[in-house]
Scaffold this active site. Structure first.
Site, short mmCIF file in Angstrom:
data_model
loop_
_atom_site.label_atom_id
_atom_site.label_comp_id
_atom_site.label_asym_id
_atom_site.label_seq_id
_atom_site.Cartn_x
_atom_site.Cartn_y
_atom_site.Cartn_z
CE LYS A 299 41.99 63.92 38.94
NZ LYS A 299 40.91 63.37 37.92
NE ARG B 121 32.63 56.78 48.19
CZ ARG B 121 32.55 57.63 47.35
NH1 ARG B 121 33.61 58.50 47.50
NH2 ARG B 121 31.51 57.95 46.80
N GLY C 12 33.84 61.86 49.55
CA GLY C 12 35.20 61.49 49.32
C GLY C 12 36.24 61.90 50.37
CG ASP D 230 39.16 67.06 38.02
OD1 ASP D 230 40.15 67.45 37.34
OD2 ASP D 230 38.14 66.29 37.77
CB SER D 231 36.55 70.95 37.05
OG SER D 231 35.52 70.78 38.01
N GLY D 232 37.59 72.24 39.90
CA GLY D 232 37.29 73.34 41.01
C GLY D 232 36.01 73.70 41.08
CB THR E 52 33.36 70.50 44.00
OG1 THR E 52 33.26 69.41 43.04
CG2 THR E 52 32.87 70.01 45.47
CG LEU E 53 37.17 72.92 46.75
CD1 LEU E 53 38.64 73.04 46.83
CD2 LEU E 53 36.27 72.38 47.71
P1 IMP Z 1 35.69 69.24 40.70
O1 IMP Z 1 34.50 69.96 41.11
O2 IMP Z 1 35.99 68.98 39.28
O3 IMP Z 1 37.14 70.08 41.41
O4 IMP Z 1 35.62 67.62 41.29
C1 IMP Z 1 35.78 67.39 42.40
C2 IMP Z 1 35.26 66.20 42.89
O5 IMP Z 1 34.96 65.03 41.76
C3 IMP Z 1 36.08 65.43 43.80
O6 IMP Z 1 35.24 65.92 45.16
C4 IMP Z 1 35.99 64.05 43.70
O7 IMP Z 1 34.64 63.51 44.41
C5 IMP Z 1 35.61 63.75 42.14
N1 IMP Z 1 36.82 63.48 41.41
C6 IMP Z 1 37.56 64.28 40.83
N2 IMP Z 1 38.57 63.56 40.21
C7 IMP Z 1 38.48 62.13 40.79
C8 IMP Z 1 39.22 60.93 40.60
O8 IMP Z 1 40.54 61.02 40.06
N3 IMP Z 1 38.95 59.93 41.36
C9 IMP Z 1 37.77 60.06 42.16
N4 IMP Z 1 37.01 61.33 42.27
C10 IMP Z 1 37.48 62.25 41.50
MG MG Z 2 33.96 64.53 46.21
#
Ligand code: IMP
Ligand code: MG
Length: 203
Positions: free
Chosen positions: A152, A186, A66, A124-126, A128-129
């Site tokens: 978000k 993308r 992404g 988003d949820s956090g 990943t980071l």
């Molecule tokens: P997290 O681990 O929930 O913070 O999600 C992060 C990853 O989820 C991002 O790097 C995106 O690849 C994917 N993601 C989260 N929200 C979206 C969205 O609205 N569109 C597309 N990909 C998303």
């Molecule tokens: Mg991603």
């Protein structure tokens, strides 16, 4: 030297322009953040990064897939000879999070005592980071900071925060400028909210 553009027949076909043909998938995309606004914000974001790091030169680590478009545009606005690396992380299948994170690639450069700037498309949820932080910490970097194009507006359980944020958006599913829905879109030059008819979602 005057480079000559290597044009071809394929390159002169003007029929494949935006807006994308979404008929086949019965999806629609509503523009949320224009290409112009992204460009403008990236100029500001690169200023923020310059000010914050001063003469330090962080190693930028993009999260595949992404962050590719964002990183490519951001790094070209930075005024030091930037080094980049990539990690592969995937937590989404279609529109909903899997809850688990699949690592699909690790950094190749030495990280010890380096300032690391993780670059991702969206916070988003956090999860990943947080996960990436804990993996990178094992290599004893000097610092770890985060730069996301989008954040978000939603509750997140972890403590991860992004020091550099392009735009804060509502909790909707977005595509374009690196972000995908089922691996597609993308390459949209803007960020859009995707509308998915239930029949498509259930497929
Ligand atoms: P997290 O681990 O929930 O913070 O999600 C992060 C990853 O989820 C991002 O790097 C995106 O690849 C994917 N993601 C989260 N929200 C979206 C969205 O609205 N569109 C597309 N990909 C998303
Ligand atoms: Mg991603």
């Amino acid at each position: 030297m005057n480079p000559i553009p290597a044009t071809s027949e394929a390159g002169t076909d003007q029929t494949n322009t935006y807006p994308m043909d979404l008929q086949e998938d019965r999806l629609s995309i509503e523009e949320l953040i224009s290409k112009e606004l992204i460009d403008q914000r990236l100029d500001e974001l690169s200023d923020e990064i310059h000010k914050f790091y001063g003469n330090n030169r962080p190693l930028m680590i993009g999260l595949l897939k992404g962050a590719v478009v964002f990183l490519a545009d951001l790094m070209r606005r930075l005024n030091w000879p930037v080094e980049i690396d990539f990690m592969g992380a995937s937590s989404y299948r279609g529109e909903t999070s899997q809850g688990t994170l699949e690592l699909t690639g690790n950094c190749s450069l030495p990280l010890k005592n380096r300032d690391l700037l993780i670059v991702d498309d969206i916070l988003d949820s956090g999860n990943t980071l947080a996960r990436i932080d804990s993996i990178l910490s094992e290599s004893s970097p000097k610092s770890i900071r985060h730069c996301v194009l989008l954040e978000k507006e939603r509750k997140r359980s972890g403590t991860v925060q992004a020091e550099f944020v392009g735009f804060r958006i509502p909790d909707v599913f977005v595509v374009g400028y690196g972000l995908d829905y089922q691996e597609k879109f993308r390459n949209l030059p803007y960020i859009g909210k995707i509308h998915i008819p239930e029949t498509v979602e259930d497929k």
